[in-house]
Scaffold this motif. Structure first.
Motif, mmCIF file in Angstrom:
data_model
loop_
_atom_site.group_PDB
_atom_site.id
_atom_site.type_symbol
_atom_site.label_atom_id
_atom_site.label_comp_id
_atom_site.label_asym_id
_atom_site.label_seq_id
_atom_site.Cartn_x
_atom_site.Cartn_y
_atom_site.Cartn_z
ATOM 1 N N THR A 1 0.753 -1.232 0.091
ATOM 2 C CA THR A 1 0.041 0.139 0.147
ATOM 3 C C THR A 1 0.921 1.180 -0.167
ATOM 4 O O THR A 1 0.631 2.413 -0.777
ATOM 5 N N GLU B 1 -4.009 -11.152 1.804
ATOM 6 C CA GLU B 1 -2.822 -11.608 1.776
ATOM 7 C C GLU B 1 -2.459 -12.475 3.010
ATOM 8 O O GLU B 1 -1.727 -13.435 3.066
ATOM 9 N N ASP C 1 -4.399 -2.699 -5.282
ATOM 10 C CA ASP C 1 -3.979 -3.263 -3.987
ATOM 11 C C ASP C 1 -4.799 -4.384 -3.661
ATOM 12 O O ASP C 1 -5.795 -4.662 -3.794
ATOM 13 N N THR D 1 -5.007 -2.874 4.804
ATOM 14 C CA THR D 1 -6.135 -2.397 3.588
ATOM 15 C C THR D 1 -7.025 -3.266 3.836
ATOM 16 O O THR D 1 -7.025 -4.434 4.043
#
Ligand code: GDP
Ligand code: MG
Length: 182
Positions: free
Chosen positions: A24, A71, A66, A42
């Motif tokens: 980010t 993740e 993004d 994020t």
């Protein structure tokens, strides 16, 4: 001003890698020219648009995707990868585990996305937080050029979102490869 004979390209680019590596921050630095030391995960899908005057005839619009906090699960959905033309895979030079995850990210990408011509999407490796002065790459004796060749990266850069190092260069490298492969 848009000139008559100008070509325009729109490319979707992915920014992937483990949590906290600086994805980010890199996008923020690149698109908004700023940096914040405060960590904020994020949430939700995030896009940013960067317009490059590539050359006298060409405007390139980069749509940077993004990662959306996914993740933490270690991989992404096909929907997220769909129609991307290039990718940055990011790791944090202060955390070797994030480098070990790079091959996993690359495999995830290549298993879920190929270009219309059947080739893998161009990917550039970013060794981020190089301002920290901790060089895991050297410490581990990893030969990065060799690593990139073996793992199908078109290039790699030591970057810092904090100090604005090599982010423009890495992007130009990726775009150059995308244009060349079209
Ligand atoms: P993401 O989870 O991959 O999106 O990572 P973030 O962009 O949220 O960054 C995680 C943390 O690392 C934040 O506290 C950032 O301020 C910090 N950070 C990101 N890039 C850099 C960098 O280049 N240098 C330094 N020193 N810190 C960074
Ligand atoms: Mg993030």
């Amino acid at each position: 001003m848009q000139k008559h004979n100008q070509k325009e390209h729109l490319y979707k680019l992915l920014v992937i890698g483990d949590l906290g590596v600086g994805k980010t921050s890199i996008i923020k630095r690149y698109v908004h020219q700023n940096f914040s030391p405060h960590y904020r995960a994020t949430i939700g899908v995030d896009f940013a648009l960067k317009v490059l005057n590539w050359d006298a005839e060409t405007v390139v619009r980069l749509q940077l995707w993004d990662i959306a906090g996914q993740e933490r699960f270690g991989n992404m959905t096909r929907v997220y990868y769909r129609e991307a033309m290039g990718a940055f895979i990011v790791f944090d030079v202060t955390r070797p585990a994030t480098f070990e995850a790079v091959t996993k990210w690359k495999e995830d990408l290549d298993s879920k996305l190929v270009l219309p011509n059947g080739k893998p999407v161009p990917a550039v490796l970013l060794a981020n937080k190089c301002d920290q002065g901790i060089d895991v790459l050297m410490n581990n004796g990893i030969k990065m050029d060799q690593f990139c060749k073996e793992n199908g990266f078109v290039g790699w850069f030591e970057t810092s979102a904090k100090e604005n190092i090599n982010i423009n260069e890495a992007s130009r490298c990726l775009v150059k490869h995308i244009i060349a492969s079209e």
